[in-house]
Design an enzyme around this catalytic site. Structure first.
Site, PDB file in Angstrom:
ATOM      1  CG  LEU A  14      -1.928  -1.133   1.333  1.00 33.45           C
ATOM      2  CD1 LEU A  14      -2.646  -1.080   2.671  1.00 33.45           C
ATOM      3  CD2 LEU A  14      -2.939  -1.069   0.180  1.00 33.45           C
ATOM      4  N   GLY A  17       6.313   3.724   4.782  1.00 34.00           N
ATOM      5  CA  GLY A  17       6.396   4.689   5.866  1.00 34.00           C
ATOM      6  C   GLY A  17       7.847   5.044   6.126  1.00 34.00           C
ATOM      7  CB  VAL A  22       1.901   0.127   4.712  1.00 33.19           C
ATOM      8  CG1 VAL A  22       0.503  -0.183   5.260  1.00 33.19           C
ATOM      9  CG2 VAL A  22       2.636   1.078   5.651  1.00 33.19           C
ATOM     10  CE  LYS A  36       5.694   2.188   9.517  1.00 30.47           C
ATOM     11  NZ  LYS A  36       5.619   3.563  10.020  1.00 30.47           N
ATOM     12  CG  ASP A 128       6.303  12.872   8.137  1.00 26.93           C
ATOM     13  OD1 ASP A 128       6.530  13.874   7.423  1.00 26.93           O
ATOM     14  OD2 ASP A 128       6.497  11.715   7.743  1.00 26.93           O
TER      15      ASP A 128
END
Length: 308
Positions: A14, A17, A22, A36, A128
């Site tokens: 997906l 990170g 992920v 994750k 972030d």
């Protein structure tokens, strides 16, 4: 082995990170999840991210479902958010997003950040915030994700670090320069998210073009007319103009270089709720009295707005 089964041997990625990849997964009951998977030698980062996730419980933050803490198999399992990120929806999917939906996304994110900054027992600074870390479900409800470099702040609301990590285009310049991290660092980054929501232009400069932050800063120096020219044409009707200008002004305040002149997240959330209410009421007036705008002294309004 269990995680390999859940993710079909890590078949569908997906995204990536800060400290891992992920993957899409399916639990035994058929529910979809995001897994994750941390890369090697990041036990500290895994522990920190898991701790932050365990502390947070908010409808606009991605929900923790479980984790795996076996050696060489560090993973965090969260709910699966179907539409992907705000970055995808704004810049890649090509779908029309009405102003009210954009304002709702902004309100939801600001409320989640407000909760993290001032309503939790231990304050959290995300550090972030960017459209790629704001996920959207089927109804385009926002969920803040990726707490890989978040900080839990026990007492003093300022942290100093020599390890400045984050997305440079969205990073508070004061944090980048001095390593000083405060909740106002999230406020700065959120200001850029607001800009992207109303302009549909990316913060990252591409193909020699200026990023939206530089364009916006230059436009501010020459007056509101230039700022209006940056608004996304899909939403920049005359009826929306005052609300869009209100969001732009809020973004400018969030991005100020003096920490004490940036608003607190609680103020940002309150002003966004007010702007959304104004926009919804304006739309209702148009629906109920479609002739009302013609009956009003349009010339006076037009001359007033053009003098800004």
């Amino acid at each position: 082995d269990e995680m390999r089964r859940v993710t079909s041997n890590y078949g569908t990625i997906l995204g990536k990170g800060n400290f891992g990849e992920v993957y899409k997964g399916v639990l035994q009951d058929g529910s979809l999840v995001a897994v994750k998977r941390f890369v090697s030698n990041v036990e500290d980062n895994f522990a920190k991210e898991l701790k932050v996730h365990c502390e947070i419980n908010h409808k606009n933050v991605v929900r923790l479902i479980g984790y795996c803490a076996e050696e060489n198999a560090l993973m965090i399992v969260t709910e699966y958010i179907s539409k992907g990120s705000l970055d995808d929806v704004l810049h890649h999917d090509g779908i029309h997003i009405p102003l009210d939906t954009r304002l709702r996304i902004a309100v939801e994110c600001s409320e989640a950040l407000c909760y993290m900054h001032s309503q939790m027992y231990t304050q959290v600074i995300h550090s972030d915030i960017k459209p790629a870390n704001i996920l959207l479900d089927d109804n385009l409800n926002a969920k803040i994700s990726d707490f890989g470099i978040s900080r839990l702040v026990n007492t003093d609301a300022t942290l100093f670090t020599e390890h400045v990590i984050g997305s440079i285009c969205y990073m508070d310049p004061l944090f980048a320069r001095y390593g000083r991290l405060t909740p106002k660092s999230d406020v700065y980054s959120f200001g850029i998210v607001l800009l992207e929501l109303i302009t549909k232009k990316k913060a990252t400069a591409r193909n020699g073009e200026m990023g939206i932050v530089e364009c916006f800063t230059q436009a501010l120096g020459t007056g509101i007319r230039r700022v209006r020219g940056l608004f996304d044409v899909e939403i920049s009707s005359q009826n929306n103009m005052k609300v869009l200008e209100g969001v732009a002004k809020l973004a400018e305040e969030c991005m100020r270089m003096e920490l004490d002149r940036r608003p607190e997240m609680v103020d940002v959330a309150e002003r966004l709720r007010a702007l959304r209410k104004t926009q919804v009421q304006g739309k209702q007036k148009l629906t109920i009295f479609p002739w009302g705008w013609k009956k009003q002294p349009a010339t006076a309004n037009n001359s007033q707005s053009s003098s800004l």
